[in-house]
Each structure stands twice: as structure tokens, then as C-alpha cells.
Design an enzyme around this catalytic site. Structure first.
Site, PDB file in Angstrom:
ATOM      1  N   ILE A  90      25.217 104.375  79.997  1.00  0.00           N
ATOM      2  CA  ILE A  90      24.497 105.359  80.811  1.00  0.00           C
ATOM      3  C   ILE A  90      24.765 106.769  80.315  1.00  0.00           C
ATOM      4  O   ILE A  90      23.830 107.558  80.101  1.00  0.00           O
ATOM      5  CB  ILE A  90      24.891 105.222  82.294  1.00  0.00           C
ATOM      6  CG1 ILE A  90      24.443 103.869  82.844  1.00  0.00           C
ATOM      7  CG2 ILE A  90      24.290 106.358  83.117  1.00  0.00           C
ATOM      8  CD1 ILE A  90      24.979 103.547  84.220  1.00  0.00           C
TER       9      ILE A  90
ATOM     10  N   GLU B  53      30.631 105.688 101.555  1.00  0.00           N
ATOM     11  CA  GLU B  53      29.218 105.331 101.668  1.00  0.00           C
ATOM     12  C   GLU B  53      28.975 103.976 102.306  1.00  0.00           C
ATOM     13  O   GLU B  53      27.895 103.729 102.861  1.00  0.00           O
ATOM     14  CB  GLU B  53      28.542 105.375 100.299  1.00  0.00           C
ATOM     15  CG  GLU B  53      28.969 104.280  99.340  1.00  0.00           C
ATOM     16  CD  GLU B  53      28.171 104.341  98.035  1.00  0.00           C
ATOM     17  OE1 GLU B  53      27.489 103.351  97.747  1.00  0.00           O
ATOM     18  OE2 GLU B  53      28.235 105.358  97.332  1.00  0.00           O
TER      19      GLU B  53
ATOM     20  N   HIS C 209      22.458 106.292  97.013  1.00  0.00           N
ATOM     21  CA  HIS C 209      22.783 105.299  95.990  1.00  0.00           C
ATOM     22  C   HIS C 209      21.515 104.588  95.503  1.00  0.00           C
ATOM     23  O   HIS C 209      21.420 103.352  95.517  1.00  0.00           O
ATOM     24  CB  HIS C 209      23.785 104.276  96.529  1.00  0.00           C
ATOM     25  CG  HIS C 209      24.612 103.632  95.455  1.00  0.00           C
ATOM     26  ND1 HIS C 209      25.967 103.472  95.551  1.00  0.00           N
ATOM     27  CD2 HIS C 209      24.270 103.123  94.248  1.00  0.00           C
ATOM     28  CE1 HIS C 209      26.427 102.871  94.464  1.00  0.00           C
ATOM     29  NE2 HIS C 209      25.396 102.660  93.655  1.00  0.00           N
ATOM     30  N   GLN C 210      20.567 105.384  95.020  1.00  0.00           N
ATOM     31  CA  GLN C 210      19.292 104.821  94.568  1.00  0.00           C
ATOM     32  C   GLN C 210      19.059 104.984  93.075  1.00  0.00           C
ATOM     33  O   GLN C 210      17.977 104.637  92.575  1.00  0.00           O
ATOM     34  CB  GLN C 210      18.131 105.446  95.346  1.00  0.00           C
ATOM     35  CG  GLN C 210      17.835 106.897  95.005  1.00  0.00           C
ATOM     36  CD  GLN C 210      16.638 107.438  95.757  1.00  0.00           C
ATOM     37  OE1 GLN C 210      16.761 107.798  96.926  1.00  0.00           O
ATOM     38  NE2 GLN C 210      15.489 107.515  95.104  1.00  0.00           N
ATOM     39  N   ALA C 211      20.056 105.480  92.346  1.00  0.00           N
ATOM     40  CA  ALA C 211      19.846 105.721  90.918  1.00  0.00           C
ATOM     41  C   ALA C 211      19.455 104.445  90.168  1.00  0.00           C
ATOM     42  O   ALA C 211      18.685 104.494  89.206  1.00  0.00           O
ATOM     43  CB  ALA C 211      21.094 106.339  90.293  1.00  0.00           C
ATOM     44  N   PHE C 212      19.962 103.306  90.606  1.00  0.00           N
ATOM     45  CA  PHE C 212      19.691 102.024  89.940  1.00  0.00           C
ATOM     46  C   PHE C 212      18.321 101.460  90.294  1.00  0.00           C
ATOM     47  O   PHE C 212      17.862 100.508  89.672  1.00  0.00           O
ATOM     48  CB  PHE C 212      20.747 100.997  90.348  1.00  0.00           C
ATOM     49  CG  PHE C 212      20.516 100.440  91.733  1.00  0.00           C
ATOM     50  CD1 PHE C 212      19.916  99.193  91.903  1.00  0.00           C
ATOM     51  CD2 PHE C 212      20.867 101.156  92.872  1.00  0.00           C
ATOM     52  CE1 PHE C 212      19.677  98.679  93.179  1.00  0.00           C
ATOM     53  CE2 PHE C 212      20.633 100.654  94.140  1.00  0.00           C
ATOM     54  CZ  PHE C 212      20.041  99.404  94.291  1.00  0.00           C
TER      55      PHE C 212
ATOM     56  N   SER D 240      28.155 107.938  89.589  1.00  0.00           N
ATOM     57  CA  SER D 240      29.032 106.839  89.180  1.00  0.00           C
ATOM     58  C   SER D 240      29.613 106.130  90.399  1.00  0.00           C
ATOM     59  O   SER D 240      29.029 105.178  90.905  1.00  0.00           O
ATOM     60  CB  SER D 240      30.134 107.358  88.253  1.00  0.00           C
ATOM     61  OG  SER D 240      30.888 108.389  88.874  1.00  0.00           O
ATOM     62  N   ARG D 241      30.747 106.582  90.893  1.00  0.00           N
ATOM     63  CA  ARG D 241      31.363 106.062  92.105  1.00  0.00           C
ATOM     64  C   ARG D 241      31.869 107.241  92.934  1.00  0.00           C
ATOM     65  O   ARG D 241      32.359 108.228  92.393  1.00  0.00           O
ATOM     66  CB  ARG D 241      32.526 105.113  91.781  1.00  0.00           C
ATOM     67  CG  ARG D 241      32.089 103.745  91.281  1.00  0.00           C
ATOM     68  CD  ARG D 241      31.429 102.930  92.384  1.00  0.00           C
ATOM     69  NE  ARG D 241      31.061 101.588  91.948  1.00  0.00           N
ATOM     70  CZ  ARG D 241      29.872 101.242  91.480  1.00  0.00           C
ATOM     71  NH1 ARG D 241      28.933 102.173  91.330  1.00  0.00           N
ATOM     72  NH2 ARG D 241      29.608  99.994  91.141  1.00  0.00           N
TER      73      ARG D 241
END
Length: 340
Positions: free
Chosen positions: A155, A263, A295-298, A233-234
Site C-alpha cells: 500500500i 473503533e 474504515h472504508q478505505a478497503f 493503517s490501524r
């Protein structure tokens, strides 16, 4: 093989069932997160499929093993939610999806950078109210600015390429040098040097003991005044309380988050008609120079398809007794003091 799927949303079901068509696998979908209390839902099921906010700690894994589970498959790249040492001790196999779509997360990270810089999220809300004024929306050219990429795996390397394409000078920090980055002209430097020089810092490192709270009061003080920080990332990679202090002082100019350290209590759920019982998250949402997403990047068709296909391949290989290419082992224990 029967598989218990936790933290299920409609899209998980759609993509998993499509990928498993004709495989003979039987899914049991549960909306609940995996915890010690919900582990009984998987009793008698050989495999569980979990996501980033499920809890596969020692107590949960013991309950799963006692119920007959032998495979814990994570439909994500990170496995920090799994106690890998406990899994090994209990004879549980752990698998993951190491590279579902690095482009999805990389492109999203750059999208956050662009949106924050040009205040697109604020402009959108203004125009919907009939306000077309430009005051407070002034941005800067990314071309010619310095961007720091922390973590240059799949990434991070794509992010570096995208930023280099915009015309930014890209610096990188990682304990491993990625030849794909050096071929672009990316310079590897120490973390302090990266933070001091970068107008934008974007985080793409896994959560490990070394990266836990990597961005803290000390490292924030080392950042270039007014710089932008983006984390896809996290959540635990940053100390959120320290970030809030830096925002309040004006030292940190912009913050973009697609992850948050607490989250699991909120992300992927609808809280629009409830009070958010998290004072830290609520405080972050008050800043005009902060952009938070859930958390929608994926979350692209390609990524969800790749995740489902990798999961199904792991289930099939496990059922047939073949070695899993995406099997995860715990890191070797550090030698005791005095040992070599």
C-alpha cells in the site's frame, strides 16, 4: 466445509456466496462480532471467518477450540485482533488476506489528503446550504511539497507512486527498503527527519509493538508546524489524546483518519440517532480541520471480490489438507536476557 462468518454485513454475504459458488462450502452468517460471549455461535463449526474488530483473544480462542473450530480466517490483512501464540498452542490455524487490493487503500489515502487540503468536505456542506463563499477553504499545491510515507509495503509503495506522480518530493520510513520505491526516487530517512521535513505524513504500517503509538506527543512535536497527518493503517498507531492536544495548539494543521483506536465500538454501525459515548471521538469531530471516515478505505468491488476469493481458497485448501499460502505464524519469542 461449514464456516461461521462474524461481523457480517450484506456485502460480505454477497461476495462470499458468489466466490463460494460450486465449492460446497456452507456459510453461517452472524451480524454479531466474535467475542468470548458470542463464540458459542461457532460451536461444531470447523472454521470461523472474522474481521478487523472481532476479538480473537486467548479466552475466545480457547472457547472456539473447545467447540471444534480448527481454522480462524481473517478477511483482512492485519491480524492484531488474534492472539497468535494462543492459537498455535491450541492447534488453531490462522489465515489472512495479505493483499486484497492495495490500490483501494492507497487511492483512498490520497483522496483523504486531497479532500483535507482543499476542504472538499466543508465545501460540499456549504454549497448544499447555498453558501458559495470561498473564505476558509484555501489549500496548497501538493506539487513541490514534501510527503512522508511511513511504511512502504504494497500500500505504502502505491501511495508513494501516486504522490510522486502529483509532483511531491516523497520521503519514506520503514525498517525494510522497498526497491519499487527507490526506483521512483523515494528517499529513505529516519522517522525524525521525515516528520520534520514533510508537509504531509501518511501512515501505512502494520500494528506491532514497535508501531503502537508511533505517533505520540514526542513525534508530533517533531513534525513540521502546520503539517497534515493521515492514518489509514490501524488506529492504535497514533496516540489520539496527543493528536488532539497538537490540533488544539495549532501544531498539527490537518488530520485525516479512516481508523480509530476504539473503533470497534462504533465503526460499521449506524449511530446517527444516538449520542456517541466516546468523548475522545466526539472531540475529534468538532475540529474543522479533521476528516474522519468509518474504515472504508478497503471498500471497493475489486477488494471485496479479492477478499472473498482468498477466503474461499483458504477454506478449500484447509478442508483438503493442503498448506495454506496465507497462513500466519506468531513472531518468534525474544530470547531471555543473557541468551543469544
Amino acid at each position: 466445509m461449514r464456516i461461521a462468518v462474524f461481523s457480517t454485513k450484506s456485502y460480505d454475504r454477497t461476495f462470499l456466496e458468489a466466490a463460494a459458488k460450486g465449492s460446497g462450502h456452507e456459510f453461517r452468517f452472524f451480524e454479531a462480532r466474535l467475542t468470548r460471549d458470542t463464540s458459542g455461535l461457532a460451536r461444531g463449526v470447523p472454521a470461523v471467518c472474522i474481521f478487523v474488530n472481532d476479538e480473537a483473544d486467548e479466552a475466545t480462542l480457547e472457547a472456539l477450540a473447545q467447540g471444534g473450530t480448527r481454522l480462524v480466517a481473517c478477511r483482512c490483512a492485519g491480524v492484531n485482533q488474534v492472539d497468535l501464540r494462543a492459537a498455535k498452542r491450541l492447534g488453531l490455524t490462522v489465515a489472512r488476506v495479505p493483499a486484497y487490493s492495495p490500490h483501494a487503500v492507497a487511492e483512498y489515502a490520497v483522496g483523504l489528503i486531497l479532500a483535507l487540503n482543499r476542504h472538499i468536505h466543508r465545501a460540499f456542506n456549504r454549497v448544499r446550504e447555498g453558501n458559495f463563499a470561498l473564505d476558509g477553504l484555501l489549500g496548497f499545491d501538493l506539487h513541490g511539497k514534501t510527503a512522508g510515507v511511513v511504511g512502504t509495503g504494497k500500500i505504502g509503495a502505491i501511495v508513494a507512486k501516486l504522490l510522486e506522480g502529483i509532483g511531491s518530493l516523497v520521503l519514506a520510513f520503514d525498517k525494510y527498503v522497498n526497491p519499487a520505491c527507490t526506483a521512483l526516487g523515494v528517499s529513505y530517512v529516519g522517522l525524525d527527519e521525515l516528520l520534520a521535513a514533510s508537509d504531509v505524513v501518511t501512515l501505512h504500517c502494520p500494528l506491532t509493538p514497535e508501531t503502537d503509538r508511533l505517533i505520540n506527543a514526542e513525534t508530533l512535536a517533531a513534525m513540521k508546524p502546520g503539517a497534515m497527518l493521515v492514518n489509514t493503517s490501524r488506529g492504535e498507531v497514533i496516540d489520539t489524546a496527543a493528536v488532539i492536544d497538537s490540533l488544539k495548539s495549532g501544531r498539527l494543521g490537518y488530520l485525516g483518519l479512516d481508523v480509530y483506536e476504539e473503533e470497534e465500538n462504533f465503526f460499521f454501525e449506524d449511530f446517527s440517532d444516538r449520542v456517541i459515548q466516546d468523548d475522545v471521538l466526539a472531540r475529534l469531530l468538532t475540529f474543522p480541520n479533521v476528516l474522519i471516515t468509518g474504515h472504508q478505505a478497503f471498500f471497493t468491488r475489486e477488494a471485496l471480490g479479492n477478499i472473498a476469493e482468498t477466503m474461499v481458497a483458504s477454506f478449500t485448501a484447509f478442508e483438503q489438507g493442503r498448506e495454506l499460502p496465507n497462513k500466519v505464524e506468531p513472531e518468534p519469542a525474544a530470547p531471555a536476557q543473557g541468551e543469544s
